[in-house]
Scaffold this active site. Structure first.
Site, PDB file in Angstrom:
ATOM      1  N   HIS A   1       3.570   7.909  13.306  1.00  0.00           N
ATOM      2  CA  HIS A   1       2.312   7.243  13.643  1.00  0.00           C
ATOM      3  C   HIS A   1       2.355   6.641  15.048  1.00  0.00           C
ATOM      4  O   HIS A   1       1.840   5.543  15.281  1.00  0.00           O
ATOM      5  CB  HIS A   1       1.994   6.141  12.618  1.00  0.00           C
ATOM      6  CG  HIS A   1       1.444   6.678  11.328  1.00  0.00           C
ATOM      7  ND1 HIS A   1       0.249   7.332  11.241  1.00  0.00           N
ATOM      8  CD2 HIS A   1       1.953   6.665  10.066  1.00  0.00           C
ATOM      9  CE1 HIS A   1       0.025   7.694   9.977  1.00  0.00           C
ATOM     10  NE2 HIS A   1       1.044   7.323   9.239  1.00  0.00           N
TER      11      HIS A   1
ATOM     12  N   GLU B   1       8.916   3.219   2.914  1.00  0.00           N
ATOM     13  CA  GLU B   1       9.888   4.186   3.409  1.00  0.00           C
ATOM     14  C   GLU B   1      11.105   3.551   4.073  1.00  0.00           C
ATOM     15  O   GLU B   1      12.135   4.221   4.229  1.00  0.00           O
ATOM     16  CB  GLU B   1       9.229   5.145   4.408  1.00  0.00           C
ATOM     17  CG  GLU B   1       8.255   6.127   3.789  1.00  0.00           C
ATOM     18  CD  GLU B   1       6.826   5.621   3.737  1.00  0.00           C
ATOM     19  OE1 GLU B   1       6.631   4.406   3.599  1.00  0.00           O
ATOM     20  OE2 GLU B   1       5.912   6.455   3.832  1.00  0.00           O
TER      21      GLU B   1
ATOM     22  N   ASP C   1       6.204   4.310   8.024  1.00  0.00           N
ATOM     23  CA  ASP C   1       5.660   5.173   6.972  1.00  0.00           C
ATOM     24  C   ASP C   1       5.341   6.573   7.486  1.00  0.00           C
ATOM     25  O   ASP C   1       5.166   6.798   8.680  1.00  0.00           O
ATOM     26  CB  ASP C   1       4.387   4.540   6.394  1.00  0.00           C
ATOM     27  CG  ASP C   1       3.349   4.296   7.475  1.00  0.00           C
ATOM     28  OD1 ASP C   1       3.738   3.887   8.601  1.00  0.00           O
ATOM     29  OD2 ASP C   1       2.159   4.521   7.219  1.00  0.00           O
ATOM     30  N   GLU C   2       5.258   7.502   6.555  1.00  0.00           N
ATOM     31  CA  GLU C   2       4.646   8.814   6.759  1.00  0.00           C
ATOM     32  C   GLU C   2       5.172   9.574   7.968  1.00  0.00           C
ATOM     33  O   GLU C   2       4.413  10.136   8.740  1.00  0.00           O
ATOM     34  CB  GLU C   2       3.108   8.657   6.856  1.00  0.00           C
ATOM     35  CG  GLU C   2       2.514   8.091   5.590  1.00  0.00           C
ATOM     36  CD  GLU C   2       0.980   8.054   5.617  1.00  0.00           C
ATOM     37  OE1 GLU C   2       0.381   8.214   4.557  1.00  0.00           O
ATOM     38  OE2 GLU C   2       0.413   7.839   6.709  1.00  0.00           O
ATOM     39  N   ASN C   3       6.489   9.593   8.138  1.00  0.00           N
ATOM     40  CA  ASN C   3       7.093  10.461   9.129  1.00  0.00           C
ATOM     41  C   ASN C   3       7.442  11.767   8.425  1.00  0.00           C
ATOM     42  O   ASN C   3       8.261  11.792   7.512  1.00  0.00           O
ATOM     43  CB  ASN C   3       8.349   9.784   9.688  1.00  0.00           C
ATOM     44  CG  ASN C   3       9.217  10.738  10.483  1.00  0.00           C
ATOM     45  OD1 ASN C   3       8.760  11.796  10.918  1.00  0.00           O
ATOM     46  ND2 ASN C   3      10.478  10.366  10.652  1.00  0.00           N
TER      47      ASN C   3
END
Lengths: 676, 676
Positions: A241, A365, A313-315
């Site tokens: 992000h 995460e 988050d969200e890697n």
């Protein structure tokens, strides 16, 4: 006099407090408010307390129309404020927020250990004011109050759409009104880097389209928040992000670059699309940590809070998997997957934060067994994820279930508890769950729509986090929520007014004066936006999509949803044409039938056409309601085919059209189903 | 195709421009707007023009829902902007503001000599956008535009009540929308000193209750205004209206002091009362001029405009008459009265302003034959006063007739002309009349009410000052004004929404959801505030009076006034139950009759009780209207006594109650009078 259940009311006291206090006892009588009302601080006071008292008095004056003095004066006052001390120099999650309040027919006494406690107590006093004939009064009550959770936050994403500074200020006022105490500021993401860095100015110069907060502005926001008992926790989401960082500093990225070894990266651009993207920071180079060391040192100096949010988050790991040099690094460092590499990255951040006296906070995460025990987890995944970290010894806060962009009802958020009944946590583990945060993601936010997306629903999250778990009556919550919703307008919020502004703009091509939107208001009262994900599917929105449709004007969970539901439930208990519920339902249904044809010409405006079929359904819904009442009143069967037709219409009306949906279908279904 | 009267419309072009341009020719067809719309700057451009183009494109995108690029791009664009040069480095009243615009079905071309001209041209393009089926279009027109007057101002009094900085910003946006070009900022008065002085900090520290603008904020406002083609002219009102100065610097005053010789003055306090007060600056001491020299040098450096407003109004001379030392001074300097002494004072200010490269502007009172010819007069007294100074060679601007706090109708302001038809001024003298300024005095202003006090009526003053004198059709003005009123909400103004916010707050004790104010809205639509002076008489307001009554919520001159008047006039031309005007009037009157009983419970709220009798009259007015229509339709005489009774009711309804009055009495009187 005696301790009574929180929802009960004495003859004079109408409890509209939100959040409900921990302990409340109703006394006898009330204190009449008059122009002679005064306040004094009889123990400790400082500038922060003085300003809080003055704000309270100005609001009291404006609410009541009583010309009272707006600064604390000499004692023997109506309201005596006894504060033991300033509280923490930098407010943390250890701040003592308790207060006690005694209102008698002779005066008020507010006691708090700290200024923050007193600020909360003043918010309660403001909510106690009630009309009494032609005047105003404070009912006699004794309150001993303390929050159930120490972390009661609101996260605002300023990246995907920039949130102007005046919106931030009024949001802080709204938070203080309902005793929220953490403003979590999501300042960077793929779609924008929103704060001035003096060390790395290309971050904001190339990563923000010019829409960023200056450091002066940030300092002002922090001071403003502190004055209201609110901490400011910044978030810089890394290593994923982070596309907006790479526009100015492409060498931070993990791509293979033009030489296949990660050199000559980019060029990168601000992401206009929403979602999860491949480009992430490179965790294998010392230069990345040199950059982050300087940057985080700059930002940790700016934000005084003990916590610092690194996102995490969200890697998706794609760039790391595709870069041979990074794969090599993982092998040589015995990092078996990209999750392990991200843990390595986080471990390298820890000493940087530590030397700047910050504790780490991040999304689910970042949790691994090696995470230091003073780091805390913010969970978008849910209670199980949170419980796992609590069992491992880490603190945590809950955001799953409090995502305001999901356009859920206040009731749904209200029923989400950071420590659900029946959880298997030990008391010690449970104590590590510090609270929660409502999360306002900004994929679809404009300065005009943000207020109605946050308010009044965030007030319900605030109550869940402050009040005892036993405070859970949904009807009573809604009763108080509508009172609080109007009160929140006193704090500058536009969550109600923005609907009209939007409706006028949408209808402009078809009206000749601004006052002609009355039918649209009636229609909008039973509409709400589809959720973030539904809209995204329907419209494939990007950062550049104009946010000016009917969906952007209407409010999530407007009063109609719970009101019609409650009236139908009441009516069905004993269907009769004589009941007040019948009268109320009939009035609504008739109004819908009458309004639908008035809507037709307005729906010709270009941006309303997409919702025109909904306006036709609106009249049909009213007719179904009237018919159902008629059959139920008479306890007679409907004509053949009526029920099938009504159910088919209700089913059709359940489909979103023009990205809006009706709020009143469930109770209508119940009415129809009840017809013989 | 051909030159047509401004109010005329072709089949495709609906003229909603405000102000009307000097020359407009309607062409054939229109340009359809699509996502491919682009803009380019093909000659000169600078940051100011780029920002103006980008703002325009963002608005166009948000209005139409078309995802268009929001920055100027390469040429061969839809909109070509040709600007000859930047214009003045510091915008003055000599700035070239002209522009020309050609819209064809193939594209737009905007030409202007200066960036300011282009900014005005873009404001026109924005107003040209109209709906076309499910899309949007720009009608084919050719416009050659130039203002009639070079000074089109709005004065805001930030002293009597402080005006928060966000209100200033949105007001500047509104001004730019209607091509106003001077923001006159009344920064000091008896009730508050509202700007930071670094040289004399006690001015704001002791004279403002903490409510003042920092110099950083002022610089930001000036830059924001310049970006919108608006000059900022500061006013420091001296020697009268200066009590707030004396709180920190009592030695400036003219009182006799404790020794009878003007020494040991004060103490003075910020004036909470409104009006004219005795304390004024001492014009006889050199120390006063030493102070003013330093202070004015500081302020003239902050404000780049060539003009500097020194107020000069309403000095009653009492302190000067009562102080033997000042009387002595007047005698020794051959100053026969206090007016002469004030002229002496002004003469001493002139060299200070001159060395700081400023020209003087002041209210009528500063005019004397010895005033330098480059000083200009702002007239609150009226055209005769203005004409006298124009004849003497001084420039002037008109504010009499444009006082927004008088709560006059837009129509009344529209009919006031800075150079009335038939004036005896020579062309040269007339050319000295530079324009006018709407004046927003702040005795009764809150941040919630200010927008509806300024807007949309200021747009009518803007048109009077920009458009040819021949543009004077009141019906057409109102038709366009309601369109502009909704458009102004796009600029962040809350002139419409604030009414609902106020109504919700007032009704809060009597409603259970925010949506229950519908009957109050119907009522408020035919109400307006009494004037400043009426309210002052009724309530004896001070700076501390809470401004939270019904009068603070309702709007001056809402659409109902002109709408009902126009419908009655139309109906009376040929009274018949079949006419559209009859249908419209009947619908309104029925709604009033139906709404009045719904109002009754709401009017029990403490702050609405004072207006409860008005709510009863509201239903009676509707019934009178219905009865009158019935008799007129049937061309039959009313029953005996009906007419007397109706006229008595109308007379009673004419009295303000709760400080509000009805907007619809005149046409009702006409209806009743028309009945046999």
């Amino acid at each position: 006099m005696g301790s009574i259940p929180l929802q009960a009311q004495s003859s004079t006291f109408v409890n509209t407090l939100m959040p409900q206090p921990a302990h409340l006892t109703v006394g006898s009588g009330s204190l009449a408010l008059g122009t002679q009302f005064t306040a004094c601080e009889d123990k400790f006071h400082d500038g922060r307390l003085d300003r809080a008292v003055s704000r309270f008095l100005v609001r009291l004056k404006n609410e009541t129309g009583l010309q009272i003095a707006t600064a604390a004066g000499n004692c023997s006052a109506t309201l005596t404020i006894s504060v033991d001390g300033a509280g923490e120099a930098i407010q943390s999650d250890d701040e003592n927020e308790t207060y006690s309040l005694e209102v008698t027919p002779n005066g008020l006494h507010l006691h708090a250990a700290t200024v923050v406690g007193a600020i909360h107590g003043l918010a309660t006093v403001y909510q106690l004011v009630q009309a009494s004939g032609s005047g105003w009064e404070l009912p006699a009550v004794t309150i001993d109050d303390a929050p159930r959770f120490r972390w009661r936050g609101l996260m605002i994403d300023s990246s995907r759409h920039f949130v102007p500074i005046d919106v931030i200020y009024r949001t802080l006022d709204g938070m203080a009104a309902v005793k929220m105490n953490v403003f979590h500021w999501h300042l960077s993401d793929d779609q924008g880097f929103r704060i001035e860095s003096k060390v790395f100015p290309k971050l904001q110069e190339l990563g923000s389209d010019g829409d960023y907060y200056t450091q002066d502005q940030v300092r002002s926001v922090i001071a403003y928040a502190r004055d209201r008992g609110i901490r400011v926790v910044p978030e810089f989401d890394i290593p994923g992000h982070a596309m907006s960082w790479l526009v100015g500093y492409p060498d931070l990225a993990s791509g293979v670059g033009t030489d296949g070894k990660g050199n000559h990266q980019g060029p990168y651009a601000i992401s206009r699309e929403m979602g999860i993207f491949d480009p992430v920071l490179d965790p294998t180079r010392e230069s990345t940590y040199q950059f982050l060391d300087k940057f985080l040192s700059e930002m940790t100096a700016l934000f005084p809070d003990p916590y610092f949010h690194i996102g995490g988050d969200e890697n998706n790991g794609v760039q790391w998997k595709n870069n041979p040099r990074i794969q090599e690094f993982m092998k040589s460092h015995d990092l078996k997957d990209t999750a392990a590499l991200q843990t390595y990255f986080n471990q390298k951040l820890l000493p940087i934060l530590k030397k700047n006296n910050k504790k780490m906070i991040g999304w689910d995460e970042i949790f691994t067994p090696t995470l230091p025990k003073d780091a805390i987890i913010q969970s978008w995944r849910g209670f199980d994820s949170l419980a796992a970290s609590a069992k491992a010894g880490n603190g945590g806060i809950l955001s799953a279930g409090y995502y305001l962009d999901q356009i859920q009802s206040a009731e749904e958020h209200y029923k989400v508890d950071p420590i659900p009944a029946g959880s298997d946590l030990t008391p010690e583990q449970a104590s590590r769950i510090l609270g929660g945060e409502a999360a306002m993601w900004a994929e679809h936010l404009s300065p005009r729509s943000i207020d109605s997306r946050i308010w009044p629903r965030a007030a319900v999250v605030a109550e869940r986090l402050w009040s005892p778990q036993s405070v859970s009556n949904v009807d009573d919550m809604y009763r108080r929520l509508w009172v609080e919703s109007v009160r929140l307008e006193d704090f500058g919020l536009l969550h109600l007014a923005a609907e009209d502004i939007g409706l006028r703009k949408l209808a402009a091509p078809e009206i000749t004066t601004p006052d002609q939107i009355a039918p649209l208001r009636v229609f909008a009262d039973v509409l709400q936006p589809v959720s973030f994900s539904q809209r995204y599917q329907l419209q494939h929105t990007t950062q550049l999509t104009p946010l000016d449709h009917l969906i952007d004007a209407v409010r999530p969970d407007p009063p109609s949803r719970h009101e019609v539901e409650a009236a139908v439930a009441e009516y069905l208990k004993n269907p009769s044409a004589d009941s007040p519920a019948h009268a109320q339902l009939t009035a609504w249904f008739q109004q819908w039938v009458k309004t639908a044809p008035q809507l037709a010409p307005l729906m010709k405006a270009p941006l309303l056409q997409e919702a025109a079929p909904k306006a036709e359904q609106f009249g049909q819904l009213g007719q179904i309601g009237l018919d159902a009442l008629k059959y139920l009143d008479a306890k007679q069967a409907a004509p053949a085919g009526w029920k099938d037709q009504a159910q088919a219409l209700l089913k059709g009306a359940n489909e979103p059209i023009g990205m809006v949906r009706f709020t009143v279908l469930e109770p209508l279904k119940q009415l129809v189903a009840s017809v013989q």
